[in-house]
Enzyme design. Structure first.
Site, PDB file in Angstrom:
ATOM      1  N   SER A 154      79.489  -1.657 139.503  1.00 37.87           N
ATOM      2  CA  SER A 154      80.751  -1.193 139.994  1.00 37.87           C
ATOM      3  C   SER A 154      80.630  -0.947 141.782  1.00 37.87           C
ATOM      4  CB  SER A 154      81.187  -0.050 139.229  1.00 37.87           C
ATOM      5  OG  SER A 154      82.363   0.721 140.127  1.00 37.87           O
ATOM      6  N   ASP A 298      90.512  -7.114 140.498  1.00 37.79           N
ATOM      7  CA  ASP A 298      91.973  -6.582 140.211  1.00 37.79           C
ATOM      8  C   ASP A 298      92.946  -7.648 140.299  1.00 37.79           C
ATOM      9  OD1 ASP A 298      90.846  -4.254 139.595  1.00 37.79           O
ATOM     10  OD2 ASP A 298      91.536  -3.349 141.557  1.00 37.79           O
TER      11      ASP A 298
END
Length: 416
Positions: A154, A298
């Protein structure tokens, strides 16, 4: 509007108008941490209206108030807030319990916590090792000034550490191990810091920030490119579409600007004009069959759904981080597109979309899995299917609270 579900139709299938998007959630959340660390030198304008940003702002205000008398900071489902506060709270005087929803307590944070402990943070797990809630004692006394952290899990872990680096007495050097996922988000963090007077050095896989002071500055948050991606979807799936999105920059810090290039292959043309970004449906063909989302994960749900509805057999890479988001987004996508016959087949970290069996049912219901992006990715299918039902529609408040109202303004009929 019912919390349980809404019905969506679009009688004309034609889209034309202007949509004023809220400020970028990614930029807003970074700006709030920078503002807090600058002790008033940095101001922020055009903050996002997203629930995640509202939550982070409230958490920062609570942490700064010694009279609050309550050390529990509950950020609900706000993943960015969890990661950014995990670092920030170590610099604030006081003891804190940082927690969130049940799903948040299932999302790993051990890599970031290990890095913070290496620096000297007094931080512990309240329940399960490697996961929130976290017990943090502020006023950290820094030991080391150099840490190593994995780059492929991440980027928010790295951004979280970079945001506090200039406030650490010894500064900070981060050695990134392996490939860096979502690099544009790290670049966004560094460039926003630079805009506020914080210099950095980023060479190969090492980032260094010395201890230094912020300069007076006002951050103007650009509209949200993630939100823009849903309008690309709507234009792509329309029969005739032309949408204007004011305020978006041709040279943006946001990695999700990649949607401009991606959507060329799904019949949407982009042009930056005086009044904003224009999206137009065009009759073009593309033979591109592989899309890499490593730097813009995303966008993946939106593009997978569009490709499924347009019956384009394409493949995707860079989706591995989707498994630890608000939900397991890979499994959620496979389940929901499967309802109309599309398949997303995993083959050694490459995902192949198969659309030969796609059907057009009169009514179709999609689950949202407590995930805002599921709701917003599937709602535009009302331009393809006669009636779409979206369960738990209010999840959009996490990042784009005005989404349903904006859809209504463009001819979508929403009941429920």
């Amino acid at each position: 509007m019912s919390v349980e579900s809404i019905e969506i139709t679009h009688p004309s299938k034609n889209i034309q108008g202007t949509v004023q998007l809220t400020g970028s959630k990614s930029e807003s959340n970074r700006a709030l941490i920078i503002q807090a660390l600058s002790k008033g030198l940095v101001q922020v304008k055009n903050l996002s209206e997203a629930a995640d940003t509202v939550t982070l702002k409230a958490a920062l205000e609570k942490a700064a108030d010694p009279q609050a008398g309550d050390n529990l900071i509950d950020i609900g489902p706000a993943g960015t807030a969890m990661r950014f506060l995990s670092s920030y709270l170590n610099l604030v005087k006081g003891n804190f319990i940082l927690t969130g929803t049940e799903r948040m307590q299932q999302r790993p944070i051990g890599i970031l916590v290990d890095a913070l402990k290496d620096l000297g943070a007094d931080i512990h797990y309240e329940k399960k090792a490697g996961y929130p809630p976290l017990k943090i004692e502020g006023g950290m006394i820094q030991g080391k000034d150099t840490i190593a952290i994995q780059g492929n899990v991440s980027s928010q872990y790295i951004s979280s550490l970079l945001l506090i680096a200039a406030n650490l007495k010894k500064g900070l050097t981060i050695n990134i191990q392996g490939e860096l996922t979502s690099r544009p988000y790290v670049t966004m963090t560094l460039e926003m810091l630079k805009e506020c007077g914080i210099d950095y050095n980023f060479t190969e896989n090492q980032i260094s920030i010395a201890k230094q002071d912020y300069k007076e500055n006002t951050i103007y948050v650009e509209p949200d490119w993630s939100a823009a991606s849903y309008w690309y979807s709507i234009v792509a799936l329309s029969e005739n579409g032309h949408i204007v999105l004011p305020g978006l920059k041709e040279h943006s810090l946001q990695g999700d600007m990649a949607i401009v290039e991606i959507m060329k292959h799904f019949q949407v043309e982009s042009s930056f004009e005086k009044d904003g970004l224009h999206l137009r449906k065009v009759d073009t063909k593309s033979d591109k069959t592989l899309f890499d989302f490593k730097e813009c994960p995303d966008l993946a749900q939106t593009v997978v759904v569009i490709a499924s509805a347009m019956k384009k057999d394409v493949s995707f890479t860079g989706l591995e981080t989707l498994k630890i988001k608000e939900t397991d987004r890979i499994l959620a996508l496979q389940t929901e597109i499967g309802k109309f016959g599309a398949q997303l087949i995993e083959d050694n970290e490459v995902y192949h979309l198969k659309t030969a069996s796609v059907i057009i049912p009169d009514t179709i219901t999609f689950g949202t899995y407590e995930d805002h992006r599921m709701a917003m990715a599937f709602a535009p299918l009302a331009l393809v299917f006669p009636k779409v039902i979206i369960e738990e529609p209010m999840v959009v408040e996490k990042s784009y609270p005005a989404y349903w109202e904006h859809l209504k303004a463009q001819g979508f009929r929403i009941q429920g």
